[in-house]
Every structure is written in C-alpha cells, then in structure tokens.
Scaffold this active site. Structure first.
Site, PDB file in Angstrom:
ATOM      1  N   TYR A   1       1.027  -1.157  -0.035  1.00 44.22           N
ATOM      2  CA  TYR A   1       0.136   0.093  -0.051  1.00 44.22           C
ATOM      3  C   TYR A   1       0.630   1.298  -0.041  1.00 44.22           C
ATOM      4  CZ  TYR A   1      -3.214   3.616   1.826  1.00 44.22           C
ATOM      5  OH  TYR A   1      -3.762   4.762   1.768  1.00 44.22           O
TER       6      TYR A   1
ATOM      7  N   GLU B   1      -3.509   7.660  -3.897  1.00 42.59           N
ATOM      8  CA  GLU B   1      -3.525   6.167  -3.147  1.00 42.59           C
ATOM      9  C   GLU B   1      -3.391   5.038  -4.148  1.00 42.59           C
ATOM     10  OE1 GLU B   1      -7.281   4.919  -1.471  1.00 42.59           O
ATOM     11  OE2 GLU B   1      -5.900   4.742   0.591  1.00 42.59           O
TER      12      GLU B   1
END
Ligand code: GDP
Ligand code: MN
Length: 396
Positions: free
Chosen positions: A118, A206
């Site tokens: 991530y 993101e």
C-alpha cells in the site's frame, strides 16, 4: 477533483512511474480490440477488466475481473459496462459503469512470489508537510489495517525545502522488506511517484496495490488520484479530465453558480452565510428533530439573485420538507437579504414548503418587518432557538 483510475495512471506514467498498462473501452467490442492491442504491446495473454467509477473497493463489488481469453474479455466487459456497481465505498444505490479499463495481467507466475503493498502520498495537515504512507499490507482495506495492525503502517515526511531525499526512498524500500532488483526498483518508483504528486498539484495519491511482480518490477496496479481544485486553473490538461457523470448533479450546478453546496440525506434545506454558521445551523436542525438536507454557504453577497439561485438549488432535492434561512448580516445588511428572499420568492411563484428566516445583525429589525409584512408564507425568527422551534413546528 477526483479522477478515474485510468486517468490517474496516465498522469503517473507521464512522470515515469511504472504502471499496469491498460486501454479504456466503452463496449464489449472495444474491449476485445483493446485486449488484442495489449497482447501485441505487452505480450500478455490474460487481461483484467476493471470498472471505471469514482469509488474504491471495486474488486469486492464485482467490478474487477480476470479474463483468460478474448471470449471472456468480451463476456466480462459486456457484463460490467452498464452495470450498477455497488462497493463498500458507494451509496446503496451504487454507481453506473460507463467504461472499463482493459489491463494487462501483471500477476503472472515467475521466479519469485508477487507481493502487494500500500502506498499513498498526502498532506499531513498538522505538520504542514507532505508525507508518504506505506504498508506491507497492500491490496486490502487500509482502514482495516490501520485498526487491527497499526504498526504495519509507516509514514515518511518530506521536508519541502529539500524534497524527497534518496535515503528516504531507500528506507521505504527497506521497510517493505525488499532487496536486490526489487529494492532498486522501489526507490525509483517512490521518487517518481513523489515527483508526480508535487508536479501535478495533487492533494492525494493512493496506490493500492503497488505490486512487486514475479520478475521484480514495481508498478502501480491501482491509482486513486485527486487534483487540488485550487490548482486546476494552471493544470488545464487535468481539469479537462473531469467526469461530471461521477459527481452529484445538484452539486455540479451549484458549483457553476458559485454556491458552496453539499447534498445530504435529510429533509430541511438550509441557506446560510459562512461555513461556521452553516455547521451550527445543521446542529440546530438536528436538535429540533430534523435532518439537514444540505450544506449551503451562500457566501458574503446574499443579494436577491443569489438567494433565488440558492432557493432553486435547494428545491431540486425532492426530500426537502422545509427551508431554514439563517443569515448573519455583518458585511451584508439584513434588510437587503430580506428583500432578496421576498423578491426571489415572488419570482419563483409558488414554493410548496414552509420557509423560516432568521436574520441577525445589521438592520435585523427592519428585515423582520419586511418579511412579516410581505404577505408571503415566510416565518421570521430573531433568536436561534426561535428558529429551531419553528422548524420543529413545521415538521410536526
Ligand atoms: P479496487 O478493488 O477498486 O481497489 O481495484 P484494484 O485496482 O485495486 O483491483 C482489485 C484487485 O484486483 C487487486 O487488489 C488485485 O488483487 C486484483 N488485480 C488487479 N490487477 C490484476 C491482475 O493483473 N491480475 C490478477 N490476477 N489480479 C489483479
Ligand atoms: Mn485498489
């Protein structure tokens, strides 16, 4: 301003960030053509069909599917395009899918295992610095990781004077457990990603997942990119990427009129000047047993034209059962606002919901008189509590 995955990836690629490659398709036929082209360009045999909507969690909702041949590409693309995609991040009504991204399969087997990370880039508002947030727990819901295993989320803050330093990129690659080629690839990926963030005037990146492929390449498989609205004037090429179909239509219209409007679920429409007073008014409505139908800050110049525009916007929401106008006359005089309300009301002919007006500040007394003598179905209030009580009465 939020972008689609394919648009975000386009921006990343333009700054040298490696991405999972893909081509947008609007129907099953285009999807097959896109898949063929990708096979020529990348050598991939399998393809991933990804719904392009402004919402995350598409995989969970059935909006991301693997196709192992062209028949499956056609079939899957045909079923995803036009579907109403419901994910943990959409409303219960879901989002209509107008297009898909046909992407190369990058989870192919090879010499090492693939891993998902991530990574996001955003502003830390308390320190006023950009930061990179990253985790070994990629591919899943980051909120869940934050809740259950917060020690697996790392942050790296960047000094605006120096920008991202080489040791910081190495630290990130190290913390992600990488070595050898993948380590070097990750430092390059992070550096390019940070440059892209700054140079595109983004307010959020993101990338979940960032993938380490089986042959040790590092790439963005997903991309959630938000461009800072205040920078769009100098980023015309990104401003053009805006997809109004993804946004609330009433909000789009209000934005065009210069009104600061956010659509909410409740039944009491509000027209307020100033964001703070708007928040307080929403509290007041809740206390009176109602639910705000919107947040609307008409700003400093609440003249008749603006008030009328605001009325029209509020009344577009069929849920609205009452309207509360709460204006503080500081810069603008209350009698002007009152006249604006009266003129707007008359211009609009019939308004079928009760209206409560609270005007406080300069010339509030004259304003109340104007409203009370207007002969219109508008109730005036001077005190906050009085306004709340009147809202309660009309909702009862
Ligand atoms: P999201 O669900 O909206 O976050 O969409 P993502 O783009 O993150 O895709 C969801 C999931 O699909 C990823 O976490 C991957 O596990 C999977 N996925 C994406 N690309 C590929 C691919 O090329 N091959 C395979 N097998 N799975 C993929
Ligand atoms: Mn994702």
């Amino acid at each position: 301003m939020n972008l689609h995955e394919y648009q975000g990836k386009e921006i990343l690629a333009s700054f040298g960030v490696r991405i999972q490659r893909g081509i947008v398709a609007h129907n099953a036929k285009e999807a097959v053509a896109a898949a063929k082209q990708l096979t020529v360009e990348t050598g991939t045999g399998w393809h991933v069909i990804k719904a392009q909507v402004h919402a995350g969690g598409r995989g969970k909702g059935g909006g991301v599917k693997l196709a192992k041949n062209l028949n499956e590409v056609e079939e899957i693309a045909g079923s995803i395009i036009g579907m109403n995609l419901i994910t943990p991040q959409t409303s219960a009504a879901g989002k209509k899918v107008h297009q898909v991204l046909v992407a190369e399969d990058v989870y192919y087997p090879g010499e090492t295992e693939t891993s998902e990370f991530y990574m996001s880039v955003l502003l830390n508002r308390s320190t006023g610095r950009n930061m990179i947030m990253y985790s070994t727990e990629g591919g899943m819901d980051i909120e869940e990781v934050a809740e259950k295993t917060p020690h697996l989320i790392y942050t790296e803050e960047i000094d605006p004077g120096t920008g991202l330093l080489a040791f910081q990129a190495r630290k990130i690659a190290f913390n992600l457990g990488l070595s050898g080629t993948a380590f070097k690839e990750m430092t390059k990926f992070v550096a390019a990603l940070y440059t892209a963030y700054v140079e595109s005037d983004s307010s959020m990146f993101e990338i979940n997942p960032v993938l380490k492929t089986s042959d040790n390449k590092i790439m963005a498989v997903d991309a959630k990119v938000s461009i800072d609205d205040n920078a769009l004037y100098r980023r015309k090429q990104y401003a053009e990427m805006r997809d109004l179909r993804e946004e609330n239509p009433i909000e789009v219209e209000a934005g065009a009129l210069g009104l600061n409007y956010v659509d909410l679920e409740g039944n009491v429409g509000c027209m307020v000047n100033g964001a703070g007073l708007a928040m307080a008014t929403m509290d007041l409505i809740k206390q009176a047993g109602g639910e705000p139908a919107n947040f609307l800050d008409v700003g400093g110049t609440a003249d008749a034209a603006r008030v009328e525009a605001a009325f029209k916007i509020i009344l577009k929401d069929p849920e609205v059962k009452a309207i509360l106008i709460n204006i503080f006359g500081g810069i603008v005089r209350c009698d002007r606002v009152a006249q604006g309300v009266i003129d707007a009301y008359k211009n609009m002919g019939t308004i079928n919901v009760p209206i409560i007006v609270r005007l406080q500040g300069t010339n509030a007394d004259i304003a109340k008189e104007l409203i009370d003598n207007s002969g219109l179905d508008v109730q005036s209030a001077v005190q906050f509590q009085e306004a709340a009580d009147k809202v309660k009465q009309v909702l009862a």
